[in-house]
Design a protein around this motif. Structure first.
Motif, PDB file in Angstrom:
ATOM      1  N   ALA A  46       5.231 -18.905  13.304  1.00 49.28           N
ATOM      2  CA  ALA A  46       5.828 -17.495  12.357  1.00 49.28           C
ATOM      3  C   ALA A  46       6.215 -18.309  10.869  1.00 49.28           C
ATOM      4  N   LEU A  47       6.464 -19.803  10.818  1.00 49.16           N
ATOM      5  CA  LEU A  47       7.125 -20.492   9.680  1.00 49.16           C
ATOM      6  C   LEU A  47       6.124 -20.836   8.813  1.00 49.16           C
ATOM      7  N   PRO A  48       6.491 -20.914   7.273  1.00 52.12           N
ATOM      8  CA  PRO A  48       5.871 -21.115   6.396  1.00 52.12           C
ATOM      9  C   PRO A  48       5.035 -22.525   6.578  1.00 52.12           C
ATOM     10  N   HIS A  51       7.059 -26.196   6.591  1.00 57.81           N
ATOM     11  CA  HIS A  51       8.467 -26.172   7.324  1.00 57.81           C
ATOM     12  C   HIS A  51       8.298 -27.105   8.600  1.00 57.81           C
ATOM     13  N   ASP A  54       5.816 -26.466  11.106  1.00 57.26           N
ATOM     14  CA  ASP A  54       4.541 -26.633  10.790  1.00 57.26           C
ATOM     15  C   ASP A  54       3.893 -28.097  10.730  1.00 57.26           C
ATOM     16  N   PRO A  78      -0.255 -21.027  10.423  1.00 63.32           N
ATOM     17  CA  PRO A  78       1.295 -20.760  10.134  1.00 63.32           C
ATOM     18  C   PRO A  78       1.471 -19.443   9.718  1.00 63.32           C
ATOM     19  N   SER A  79       2.842 -18.936   9.228  1.00 63.84           N
ATOM     20  CA  SER A  79       3.122 -17.868   8.604  1.00 63.84           C
ATOM     21  C   SER A  79       2.682 -16.547   9.024  1.00 63.84           C
ATOM     22  N   SER A  80       2.627 -16.550  10.599  1.00 64.69           N
ATOM     23  CA  SER A  80       2.299 -15.283  11.322  1.00 64.69           C
ATOM     24  C   SER A  80       0.895 -14.688  10.941  1.00 64.69           C
ATOM     25  N   GLN A  81       0.140 -15.741  10.581  1.00 64.13           N
ATOM     26  CA  GLN A  81      -1.379 -15.464  10.421  1.00 64.13           C
ATOM     27  C   GLN A  81      -2.186 -14.754  11.857  1.00 64.13           C
ATOM     28  N   ASN A  84       2.985 -11.591  14.540  1.00 61.07           N
ATOM     29  CA  ASN A  84       4.467 -11.879  14.501  1.00 61.07           C
ATOM     30  C   ASN A  84       4.726 -12.449  15.849  1.00 61.07           C
TER      31      ASN A  84
END
Length: 337
Positions: A46-48, A51, A54, A78-81, A84
């Protein structure tokens, strides 16, 4: 008919890849030149981008590729692609997503015992947390998670960060928190924990937090220092209290249905790579935290060392409320030396 079947097969493979499931493709062994099957695993978090988690996830992918001579490819999203954290866990449980690096507290949404990882002062320090999660208790919890939800944990402790308190006045004891509205995430056990520490725990969506702090909707908040810095909370908060009330961790896991399709050698590669990448994650995260505390001081925040021993009983008080979920688990964790 053959063309139709081939088309349907190609379409099915595209759909599977799009849903986050593993794929198998034909390739050649780099040493022997013989045809081999390449396994492609999709891992979400979920992180950018960039991070620490990541970076560690990409390190995991690199190690897997190296140890498998390129026959296993881990693709990082990443980023909840892929959804969530709760969505990803449900998908991993069902086998429609291969892997995830997900904060341990989120596992509590599908396996309630793991809510305990979000309890204030459940861990005395980082060393205690590692001993618990890498020891008998951690194995017990992850074995139950596997049995009940078909999620296999490859490494139970990738360090996420230690949560600390910020406000516009110094806080050294629970009495100083009395009446202060402190933002918490919409997580019941964290709300209970901050309330037990003396605050008026107030849920606010993270995306609205900076505005809530700047307008006085809440008086303070609590987060890892890396988040405090990246979100520029130092612009609207004068004090950083190193309360260290939650030591948060990620767990890297794989759908057991996917895991069982791998060879024993491939399974061991994933296990070994998860441990190696976990050590890398912990090192870079700890280093980042130490650096950021100094940077926050340079940016104008006053660093306060509170009387932590006066806050710590809050953990035991909240634990009693959740005994019907985890029984004597809290006491067992406290007994680990």
């Amino acid at each position: 008919m053959k063309k139709c079947l081939a088309g349907l097969l190609a379409f099915s493979l595209v759909m599977v890849a799009g849903c986050g499931q593993s794929t198998v493709s034909q390739g050649n062994d780099s040493n022997t030149g013989q045809p081999t099957e390449k396994v492609v695993l999709k891992l979400g978090h979920a992180l950018p981008v960039d991070h620490t988690v990541d970076l560690a996830s990409k390190k995991f992918a690199e190690i897997v590729a190296e140890k498998s001579n390129g026959t296993i490819e881990v693709q990082v999203f990443p980023s909840s692609q892929l959804g969530n954290e709760k969505d990803m866990l449900e998908q991993i449980s069902l086998g429609s997503q291969d892997m995830g690096v997900i904060v341990a507290g989120a596992y509590g949404t599908i396996f309630p015992k793991l809510q305990i990882s979000s309890l204030v002062y459940v861990y005395r320090d980082m060393d205690h947390a590692l001993k618990v999660m890498n020891g008998e208790i951690g194995k017990e919890l992850t074995d139950e998670l596997l049995k009940e939800r078909q999620i296999r944990v490859l490494d139970p402790f990738w360090y996420y960060g230690t949560r600390h308190l910020t406000a516009n006045k110094p806080v050294k004891t629970p009495d100083d928190l009395n009446g202060m509205k402190i933002r918490v995430p919409e997580v019941a056990i964290q709300k209970d924990g901050l309330s037990a520490m003396g605050a008026a725990a107030t849920p606010v969506d993270f995306n609205e937090l900076y505005t809530a702090l700047s307008t006085g909707v809440v008086d303070g908040e609590e987060n890892p220092v890396t988040t405090i810095d990246s979100s520029a909370f130092y612009e609207v908060q004068d004090y950083l209290m190193l309360t260290g009330h939650i030591i948060a961790n990620f767990m890297i896991s794989i759908s057991d249905s996917v895991y069982q399709k791998l060879t024993p050698e491939q399974q061991q590669i994933l296990m070994d790579a998860a441990k190696e990448a976990g050590k890398y994650n912990n090192e870079i995260t700890i280093a980042a935290e130490e650096k950021v505390v100094n940077e926050l001081k340079e940016k104008g925040m006053t660093i306060i060392e509170p009387e932590k021993e006066k806050f710590m009983p809050a953990g035991a008080a909240v634990a009693k409320k959740y005994e019907d979920i985890w029984g004597d688990l809290y006491d067992r964790i406290q007994s680990v030396k």
